[in-house]
Scaffold this active site. Structure first.
Site, PDB file in Angstrom:
ATOM      1  N   ALA A   8      46.735  48.094  39.569  1.00  0.00           N
ATOM      2  CA  ALA A   8      46.090  47.079  40.398  1.00  0.00           C
ATOM      3  C   ALA A   8      46.871  46.796  41.669  1.00  0.00           C
ATOM      4  O   ALA A   8      48.096  46.847  41.683  1.00  0.00           O
ATOM      5  CB  ALA A   8      45.925  45.788  39.600  1.00  0.00           C
ATOM      6  N   CYS A   9      46.127  46.509  42.751  1.00  0.00           N
ATOM      7  CA  CYS A   9      46.769  46.031  43.973  1.00  0.00           C
ATOM      8  C   CYS A   9      45.833  45.021  44.631  1.00  0.00           C
ATOM      9  O   CYS A   9      44.840  44.609  44.043  1.00  0.00           O
ATOM     10  CB  CYS A   9      47.113  47.172  44.932  1.00  0.00           C
ATOM     11  SG  CYS A   9      45.726  47.894  45.812  1.00  0.00           S
ATOM     12  N   GLY A  10      46.144  44.615  45.829  1.00  0.00           N
ATOM     13  CA  GLY A  10      45.366  43.574  46.486  1.00  0.00           C
ATOM     14  C   GLY A  10      43.903  43.926  46.667  1.00  0.00           C
ATOM     15  O   GLY A  10      43.018  43.162  46.308  1.00  0.00           O
ATOM     16  N   ILE A  41      43.919  42.924  41.750  1.00  0.00           N
ATOM     17  CA  ILE A  41      44.714  42.088  40.848  1.00  0.00           C
ATOM     18  C   ILE A  41      43.858  40.996  40.215  1.00  0.00           C
ATOM     19  O   ILE A  41      43.998  40.678  39.042  1.00  0.00           O
ATOM     20  CB  ILE A  41      45.927  41.501  41.604  1.00  0.00           C
ATOM     21  CG1 ILE A  41      46.970  42.609  41.783  1.00  0.00           C
ATOM     22  CG2 ILE A  41      46.549  40.336  40.846  1.00  0.00           C
ATOM     23  CD1 ILE A  41      48.076  42.273  42.730  1.00  0.00           C
TER      24      ILE A  41
END
Lengths: 93, 451
Positions: A8-10, A41
């Site tokens: 996950a990332c922004g 996220i």
């Protein structure tokens, strides 16, 4: 059997794509078949079912109840070996 | 011989971005020593992302556009242009004529500044060069002068690397990211405004004492903060407000959910295509400038996990919609950037050391300014989208992320001179904020030294 790993990332576009590539490569080298779930996220909680590990490219402090490894080194290139070892330790359990 | 070569290039360019871009990326990849098979796959993947984006932008415009217009008419609002957000603006930028030149130029500017010791930021993030490219692409579309476009990339790149230096102490003390920095993206160039707000609040004895922080909002909000639900809610509510019957409002909600979920999935393809190239660039840059004296410049996405940034992002989803209604004459309906509004305020949160009360102030000013500028750039943004074949021009387009950038606006307006009052006001506010940003950065660096 495939192991589900959340990456996950922004925005689920840029850094998580890089991290996901690295995690899959790492799995291939070590004979682990990985199923990547690449999300933002804010979507981690809804995707936890069946996941063995979360890799985030950001400083997440929340506890989701399964192991979380910070994948920042995959993006910056500093400390990659340590991160790879941490991921393998969890996946090989 | 030359004319044959020229007509081949013309022939490819005329087929549009979905063909030109893959061809360019395949060639660039081969030059960088990437194997033919991998290069072809990377190139095609970019084409896939571009085709996918076209489908989604069309869906968004054709469905949400008329609903927003109908809603505005009923309530005396003017929101009729949809914000396509950074997921829409970045691929359009990559498809612009200037994009292929922009990557080597932005890297070259970085190397020159490093060698001349004008910056300590080593940018290894190729994806976000799109922000710098955007300024160039817009300036080129508006002025018709290719060299002004290139100058736009250079100017934006110089400012970005300097911003990287400015924010480095905040990365260490607030985000605990030693040796890293975030030079590009909305939060980097909007945070100087937060520095000015922070100093003003420090001067008020009453406001100074208020400190709010909330880690748990995300858990309480649950799925309500997820893009899939945000899309559904927004689509349905706008549908009902537009006077649609439930039979039309609910499908609109599901379609907007689809946009929110599918958008990153297709834009991701473009990143996949850039992956071999960006890995190569990373290798080269880190080999040359690897020691503790430099800051590694990374994607702002690394800031979006911080609990205070997450909380502020959630609060600013509805707040941005409210601000959009309050900005006089605003035409832009925030949508594409809504799910990742944290990108605008992440560094502001660090400027305020996680104090949400102050972030509410600076964030509101940041969003107000962004929305105002995004209104000014609607015709520019639409022209850029039409020139890259991303839309047919039937609907106007806007983008908060980068279409609302003071850097892009000031640079382009300086050559265009169509709204001189706007140019002066934004320039004074923005350049003035930099004085505070430099002071803030110095203060935080000194505090770090003392520890």
């Amino acid at each position: 059997m495939k192991v589900k790993v959340i990456v996950a990332c922004g925005g689920a576009v840029a850094t998580s794509t890089v991290a996901a590539h690295k995690v899959v490569e790492l799995g291939k080298k070590n004979g682990i078949d990985i199923d990547i779930c690449q999300i933002r996220i804010s979507e981690i909680e809804s995707n936890l079912t069946g996941a063995k590990l979360i890799v985030t490219t950001s400083n997440v402090k929340r506890d989701y109840g399964i192991p979380l490894v910070k994948g920042m080194p995959f993006i910056s290139g500093i400390g990659v070996e340590k991160t790879e070892k941490a991921i393998l330790d969890i996946l090989k359990q | 011989m030359w004319s044959v070569f020229e007509s081949i290039i013309d022939y490819i360019v005329n087929m549009g971005a979905s063909v030109m871009l893959p061809v360019v990326i395949i060639l660039l990849s081969l030059i960088m020593g990437i194997k033919l098979g991998k290069a072809i796959r990377a190139g095609l993947m970019i084409g896939v992302g571009f085709v996918g984006l076209g489908l989604i932008v069309d869906l968004m415009n054709a469905q949400l556009g008329p609903a927003a217009a109908a809603m505005s008419e009923r309530f005396g609002l003017s929101l009729s242009v949809i914000d396509i957000g950074w997921p829409g603006a970045s691929p359009i930028t990559w498809a612009s004529e200037i994009a292929t030149m922009a990557i080597p130029i932005a890297i070259l500017v970085n190397i020159i500044m490093l060698v001349l010791r004008l910056t300590k930021t080593v940018n290894i993030d190729i994806w976000n060069i799109w922000h710098m490219t955007f300024t160039g692409a817009i300036a080129y579309v508006v002025t018709g002068n290719f060299w002004i476009g290139i100058l736009g990339v250079v100017v934006h790149a110089v400012i970005a690397y300097k911003l990287g230096d400015l924010w480095a102490p905040l990365m260490t003390d607030y985000f605990e990211l030693d040796g890293l920095t975030v030079p590009h993206g909305t939060s980097a160039y909007m945070a100087p405004i937060a520095c000015a707000v922070d100093e003003l609040i420090e001067r008020s004895p009453k406001l100074k004492k208020i400190d709010i922080s909330a880690d748990t909002l995300q858990e309480k909000v649950g799925v309500l903060g997820e893009p899939i639900v945000v899309g559904a809610l927004l689509g349905t509510v706008v549908g009902f407000l537009a006077g649609y019957p439930a039979q039309e409002a609910l499908p609109l909600g599901v379609k907007m959910s689809a946009v929110m979920v599918l958008m990153p999935k297709v834009v991701k393809c473009i990143m996949e295509g850039l992956f071999p190239l960006s890995e190569r660039a990373k290798e080269i840059m880190t080999k040359k400038f690897e020691n503790s004296e430099f800051y590694i410049g990374l994607d702002p996405a690394i800031l979006l996990g911080d609990p205070q940034v997450v909380t502020a992002g959630l609060i600013f989803m509805p707040l941005t919609l409210l601000i959009a209604v309050l900005v006089p004459g605003n035409k832009v309906m925030p949508f594409g950037d809504l799910a990742t509004i944290g990108f605008f305020i992440a560094i502001a949160v660090a400027v305020h050391k996680g104090n949400l009360f102050r972030t509410l102030f600076s964030g509101s000013i940041i969003m107000y300014m962004t929305i105002w500028i995004a209104n000014q750039t609607i015709p520019w943004m639409t022209e850029l989208a039409v020139s890259t074949g991303s839309t047919n021009g039937e609907h106007m387009l806007a983008a908060l992320d980068q279409g609302g950038s003071p850097i892009t606006y000031i640079f382009t307006q300086s050559f265009h001179l169509e709204n001189i009052l706007g140019l002066i006001i934004i320039s004074v506010l923005y350049i003035g904020s930099f004085v505070f940003a430099i002071r803030c950065s110095k203060k935080r660096a000194e505090e770090l030294k003392k520890q």
